[in-house]
Design an enzyme around this catalytic site. Structure first.
Site, PDB file in Angstrom:
ATOM      1  CG  LEU A  29      -1.838  -1.240   1.314  1.00  0.00           C
ATOM      2  CD1 LEU A  29      -2.747  -1.136   2.521  1.00  0.00           C
ATOM      3  CD2 LEU A  29      -2.651  -1.429   0.043  1.00  0.00           C
ATOM      4  CG  HIS A  30       0.959   3.453  -3.307  1.00  0.00           C
ATOM      5  ND1 HIS A  30      -0.129   4.185  -3.716  1.00  0.00           N
ATOM      6  CD2 HIS A  30       1.072   2.437  -4.204  1.00  0.00           C
ATOM      7  CE1 HIS A  30      -0.630   3.667  -4.811  1.00  0.00           C
ATOM      8  NE2 HIS A  30       0.061   2.592  -5.132  1.00  0.00           N
ATOM      9  CG  HIS A  33      -3.285   1.233  -2.228  1.00  0.00           C
ATOM     10  ND1 HIS A  33      -1.918   1.095  -2.372  1.00  0.00           N
ATOM     11  CD2 HIS A  33      -3.850   0.507  -3.221  1.00  0.00           C
ATOM     12  CE1 HIS A  33      -1.674   0.303  -3.406  1.00  0.00           C
ATOM     13  NE2 HIS A  33      -2.822  -0.063  -3.945  1.00  0.00           N
ATOM     14  N   GLY A 148      -8.985   3.749  -8.097  1.00  0.00           N
ATOM     15  CA  GLY A 148      -8.193   4.921  -8.463  1.00  0.00           C
ATOM     16  C   GLY A 148      -8.253   5.214  -9.958  1.00  0.00           C
ATOM     17  CB  SER A 186       2.591   2.661  -9.477  1.00  0.00           C
ATOM     18  OG  SER A 186       2.722   1.314  -9.857  1.00  0.00           O
ATOM     19  NE  ARG A 188       3.252  -4.541 -12.035  1.00  0.00           N
ATOM     20  CZ  ARG A 188       1.947  -4.818 -12.104  1.00  0.00           C
ATOM     21  NH1 ARG A 188       1.077  -3.841 -12.234  1.00  0.00           N
ATOM     22  NH2 ARG A 188       1.509  -6.064 -12.056  1.00  0.00           N
TER      23      ARG A 188
END
Ligand code: PAF
Length: 285
Positions: A29-30, A33, A148, A186, A188
Site C-alpha cells: 500500500l501507498h 490506496h 483509483g 504505484s 511497481r
C-alpha cells in the site's frame, strides 16, 4: 482493526453493519490506496480493505511471483488510516476450485490499450472484483467501493460491470496520487532503481505534452492524432523506453475521438516499459 481470511469470517465481521465502504487492493500500500480509503470511509458505516494478489490477472511471464508482499506494513498503514476490517483471503479461500466461470467485460472496452498488451487482464480483474464484491456486499442492500483513476481503464470496466449487473454499489473514483515531482504512485515504482525513478517522470511529462498538443490541434485532432501519438512515443523511445501506447481517447468509452468531441471530454493514457518495469499513467484533459 479486524483481520479476516475466510468468507464466513468476513460475513460475521460485517453482519452488524448496513453499508460497507470497500477498497480492494493487492497490498504493498501507498498513499494512493490510503486516499481511496479516506474517500470511501465516510460514505459507509464500516471501512473494509482487501489485500489479495490475484493470479488471474497476471500473464504467465508477468510479475505475480515477485509482486511485492508487505503484509505487516500494509496492516499498520490501514490501521492508522481508520480501516475497520481487512479481508486477506488465501488463494484457496477465494478460489477453492478452479475458476472456470469468469466475467468477460465488453471487448470494445477490455481488449484495447491495457487489454491489448495484457490479454485477459480485464477478465481476471472483473472476475476477482465480482467475487470480492460478492464477499463484501452479500446481505447488504447498499455499499460503496473506491477505485483509483491511475488505473483509468480498470475503473471504466468496473463501472460498466456494476451498471450492467445492477449491483447496488456506488463506485467512487479517487484522483491519482503523485510524488512532489509528479510521478504517479504505484506499487511497481518499487522496482525502479534510483536513476530509473528520476527518468520515470518522463512518462507523465510526455502525456502532458501529448495532451497540450492534442488541445492545440482542435478539430484537426482526428486526422493528426496517430502521427502526434507516434511522435511522443518516439520521444520516449529515444530515451530508452519501450512504449506500448501513448494515446488520446474519449473519456466516455476510450475510443478514438471524432472532430465533434469537446476537449474536456478527452483523456490521454500511456503505458511504457522502463528497464524491466512497466508503468502506466493518464491525465484527463
Ligand atoms: O487495482 C488493483 O489493485 C487490482 O486490479 C484489484 C482491483 C485489487 C483487483 O485485483
Amino acid at each position: 482493526m479486524h483481520i479476516v481470511r475466510t468468507l464466513p469470517e468476513l460475513r460475521a465481521a460485517l453482519s452488524a453493519f448496513e453499508k460497507p465502504a470497500f477498497v480492494p487492493t493487492m497490498g504493498n500500500l501507498h498513499d494512493g490506496h490510503l486516499a481511496l480509503l479516506k474517500l470511501a470511509k465516510p460514505e459507509g458505516d464500516v471501512a473494509v480493505a482487501s489485500i489479495f494478489v490475484n493470479r488471474l490477472q497476471f500473464l504467465p511471464h508477468e510479475d505475480f511471483d515477485s509482486y511485492p508482499r508487505t503484509w505487516e506494513a500494509d496492516c499498520a498503514k490501514l490501521e492508522a488510516a481508520g480501516c475497520d476490517v481487512v479481508f486477506a483471503p488465501r488463494e484457496a479461500d477465494l478460489y477453492p476450485e478452479p475458476q472456470t466461470f469468469k466475467v468477460h467485460p465488453d471487448p470494445r472496452m477490455a481488449d484495447i490499450l491495457e487489454g491489448q498488451f495484457r490479454p485477459g487482464f480485464f477478465v481476471g480483474v472483473a472476475t476477482v472484483v465480482m467475487k470480492l464484491f460478492q464477499a463484501v456486499f452479500a446481505g447488504h442492500a447498499q455499499g460503496v467501493a473506491a477505485f483509483g483513476k491511475k488505473d483509468y481503464q480498470q475503473l471504466m470496466v468496473i463501472r460498466q460491470l456494476v451498471r450492467q449487473f445492477a449491483l447496488p454499489i456506488e463506485i467512487l473514483a479517487g484522483e491519482t496520487q503523485r510524488t512532489a515531482e509528479g510521478l504517479a504512485m504505484s506499487s511497481r515504482n518499487g522496482y525502479l532503481s534510483e536513476a530509473e525513478r528520476a527518468e520515470a517522470l518522463q512518462l507523465s511529462l510526455a502525456l502532458r505534452g501529448l495532451a497540450q498538443s492534442a488541445l492545440s490541434l482542435g478539430q484537426a485532432l482526428p486526422e493528426k492524432r496517430e502521427a502526434l501519438e507516434q511522435s511522443f512515443m518516439s520521444l520516449l523511445q529515444d530515451r530508452g523506453w519501450k512504449p506500448d501506447y501513448l494515446t488520446v481517447r474519449r473519456r466516455v468509452d476510450l475510443q478514438a475521438p471524432t472532430a465533434q468531441e469537446p476537449a474536456q471530454s478527452l483523456v490521454v493514457l500511456g503505458a511504457a516499459k522502463l528497464g524491466g518495469t512497466r508503468l502506466i499513467d493518464n491525465f484527463e484533459i
